[in-house]
Structure formats: C-alpha cells, structure tokens
Design an enzyme around this catalytic site. Structure first.
Site, PDB file in Angstrom:
ATOM      1  N   CYS A  28       0.860  -1.182   0.000  1.00 16.95           N
ATOM      2  CA  CYS A  28       0.000   0.000   0.000  1.00 16.95           C
ATOM      3  C   CYS A  28       0.894   1.229   0.000  1.00 16.95           C
ATOM      4  CB  CYS A  28      -0.896  -0.012   1.237  1.00 16.95           C
ATOM      5  SG  CYS A  28      -1.973   1.430   1.365  1.00 16.95           S
ATOM      6  N   HIS A  64     -10.071   1.264   2.185  1.00 18.14           N
ATOM      7  CA  HIS A  64      -9.594   2.613   2.541  1.00 18.14           C
ATOM      8  C   HIS A  64     -10.772   3.543   2.834  1.00 18.14           C
ATOM      9  CE1 HIS A  64      -5.230   2.658   2.108  1.00 18.14           C
ATOM     10  NE2 HIS A  64      -5.294   2.034   0.959  1.00 18.14           N
ATOM     11  N   HIS A 116      -9.158  -3.812  -1.711  1.00 15.83           N
ATOM     12  CA  HIS A 116      -8.168  -3.071  -0.922  1.00 15.83           C
ATOM     13  C   HIS A 116      -8.544  -1.579  -0.866  1.00 15.83           C
ATOM     14  CE1 HIS A 116      -3.782  -2.095   0.093  1.00 15.83           C
ATOM     15  NE2 HIS A 116      -4.292  -0.917  -0.236  1.00 15.83           N
ATOM     16  N   GLU A 117      -8.897  -1.018  -2.045  1.00 18.02           N
ATOM     17  CA  GLU A 117      -9.223   0.416  -2.102  1.00 18.02           C
ATOM     18  C   GLU A 117     -10.532   0.712  -1.369  1.00 18.02           C
ATOM     19  OE1 GLU A 117      -6.882   2.238  -2.905  1.00 18.02           O
ATOM     20  OE2 GLU A 117      -5.682   0.718  -3.913  1.00 18.02           O
TER      21      GLU A 117
HETATM   22 NI    NI Z   1      -3.656   1.113  -0.034  1.00 14.90          NI
END
Ligand code: NI
Length: 283
Positions: free
Chosen positions: A89, A135, A131-132
């Site tokens: 990341c 966030h 993954h995004e």
């Molecule tokens: Ni990331």
C-alpha cells in the site's frame, strides 16, 4: 497536480469517508480531486488509490489496468472462492502482507460523469478494488494480513532460477516436497518449487552439505533474506503462520552451498490440511 500521500498513523486514513452527492461530483472541486488522484497514482508504481490517501475523505477510488474511476462504490463478494496475495500500500511504505480476499466481486459505482455502472471483477482487479474499498471505511490492509514482512523487492537481484526435479514424499497429511539437483552443486544457487495445488508451506529444511538458505521469494516477491544453516527448519523465513501458496505459485529459495556433494538440496513441509481448514473458516 501530484498530491502528497498520507501514511499510516494519519487520522484521515482511519475515518469513514463520506459519499459524494450528484451535484458535488460535477463540481470543479471534485473533478479536480479525481484529476489529482489520477496524476498522483501515475507518478507511483501503485495499481490503485483512494481519495483518503490524498487527504480527501470522499468515497472515490481509482483502479488501474485499465484506469477506472469509481465514485460511491459498493463492492460485494461473489461466491466463496478466495485468493491469497501479498499486498502492499502506498500509505504503508516498505511493507507487504499476506491477505486473503474474495476472488470475484460485484462492483456498483458512478463514473466521473455520474453514470451508474455495474460490473463483475475477478482476480487481480477484484483484489485491488477490495483493498481500495477498505480505505473508504478506514481500514488498512495490515488489519487483514495474516503476517507482514519488509518489502525489499526493489533490492532483489534479477534471478533466473533453475527448476530441478521435485519429488513428493507423503507422510500422512503433510507431504514433503523435495528439491533434487541432478548434478552436484556449489556456490550461490537458486532452486524453485512450482505448486500444483493450494496449501501452506510450514517450513523449509535444508539438507546437510554445507548449505545455507539466503533468501526466499514467492512468485517474484522477495519475502525474507536471512541465513539458516543446514538441518534447521526455516520457519523464520516464512513467518509464524507459514506461507500460503496458490496453485501456480512458485517458491524460489536461494542457497549458498559450500560443499558440492549432496544431490538432495532442500525440502518443504507442505500442509494441505491447514489450508483446507482455513478455506472452511473463510466460508
Ligand atoms: Ni492502499
């Protein structure tokens, strides 16, 4: 404009980002945020970026290959099949971690013009978008990782492994994959296993003969560099939980061999049962 990327510990990364309204989306301010995200990601080696990472707490992510802007995304796993990969990341520099995620997801989002889009993504793009999406909910991948390790990929030498014949000696649920060299070997050598099914490598044991394990790679990603002497089980190289491998993954081991006598070089304890138990737990 290329923006500075927030790093772990910055409060913006642990907030739940807010939705973008239809009016806001078409405003010059939000269009500029999207342009800045695209410019910032293109200036890195990353494959995805979320607005919170440039300190904008808005529900916008971008995913590369091909570059796609997702506003107010909803990401939903499809089915029970999962993949394990070694994520990094931009907000957690210098680290990687083993993370298991759904292999296929349904994505619903607005594009940057406000048009509603629905799609099914799989494999690499599915992993990146999950993954995004995390966030946007204040979650960084280390919270989901079974273990973390330093990412020194950039310092890894270019390697051209020689794949020797591999044997399988089954002992109950724990087959051992053995690397056998056809010739006596000495000096610095790479050896590799190709896995034909998913499982977990719980250790690498080096046969006596003056060999030292100096490095371990999984599918091109350097996991560890350390020395371990012949005869010992190199759990330290694989982390406390061992190493999950998917079918097709290649585990490369760098050995330094002082004596060129032994033909059996190394073996890996491979635990299918552990992998099966974890597949079950993920359902
Ligand atoms: Ni990331």
């Amino acid at each position: 404009m290329i923006r500075q990327i927030a790093t772990q510990g910055d409060p913006v990364l642990s907030q739940i980002a807010r939705e973008v309204t239809a009016d806001e989306l078409l405003s010059p301010e939000v269009q500029q945020v999207i342009d800045d995200m695209l410019a910032t990601l293109r200036a890195t080696t990353g494959v995805g970026l979320s607005a919170p990472q440039i300190s904008e707490s808005l529900r916008i992510v971008i995913v590369d290959k091909p570059m796609t802007v997702l506003v107010n995304p909803i990401v939903t796993p499809v089915g029970d099949v999962t993949d394990t990969s070694y994520e990094g990341c931009l907000s957690v520099p210098g680290m990687r971690g083993e993370v298991r995620r759904a292999q296929t997801v349904r994505v619903e989002y607005l594009d940057r013009t406000g048009k509603r889009v629905q799609a099914t993504w799989t494999k690499f793009r599915a992993i990146v978008v999950q993954h995004e999406y995390d966030h946007l909910n204040g979650i960084l991948y280390p919270e989901r990782a079974s273990f973390l390790f330093p990412d020194d990929t950039v310092h890894a030498p270019k390697i051209d492994p020689t794949i020797f014949r591999t044997g399988e000696g089954a002992t109950g649920s724990r087959p051992t994959f053995v690397i056998v060299s056809p010739e006596p070997v000495s000096g610095k050598q790479f050896f590799a296993w190709q896995f034909h099914e998913a499982g977990r490598v719980v250790g690498i044991r080096v046969q006596p003969g003056g060999a030292i394990v100096a490095g371990v790679w999984l599918s091109g990603v350097r996991l560890r560099t350390a020395g371990i002497k012949a005869g010992a089980l190199s759990k330290m190289l694989l982390g406390e939980h061992g190493l999950h491998v998917n079918a097709g993954d290649q585990l490369r081991v760098e050995l330094r061999i002082a004596k060129g006598k032994r033909r059996i070089i190394a073996e890996a304890d491979f635990d299918r049962q552990t992998a099966a138990a974890q597949e079950g737990a993920a359902e």
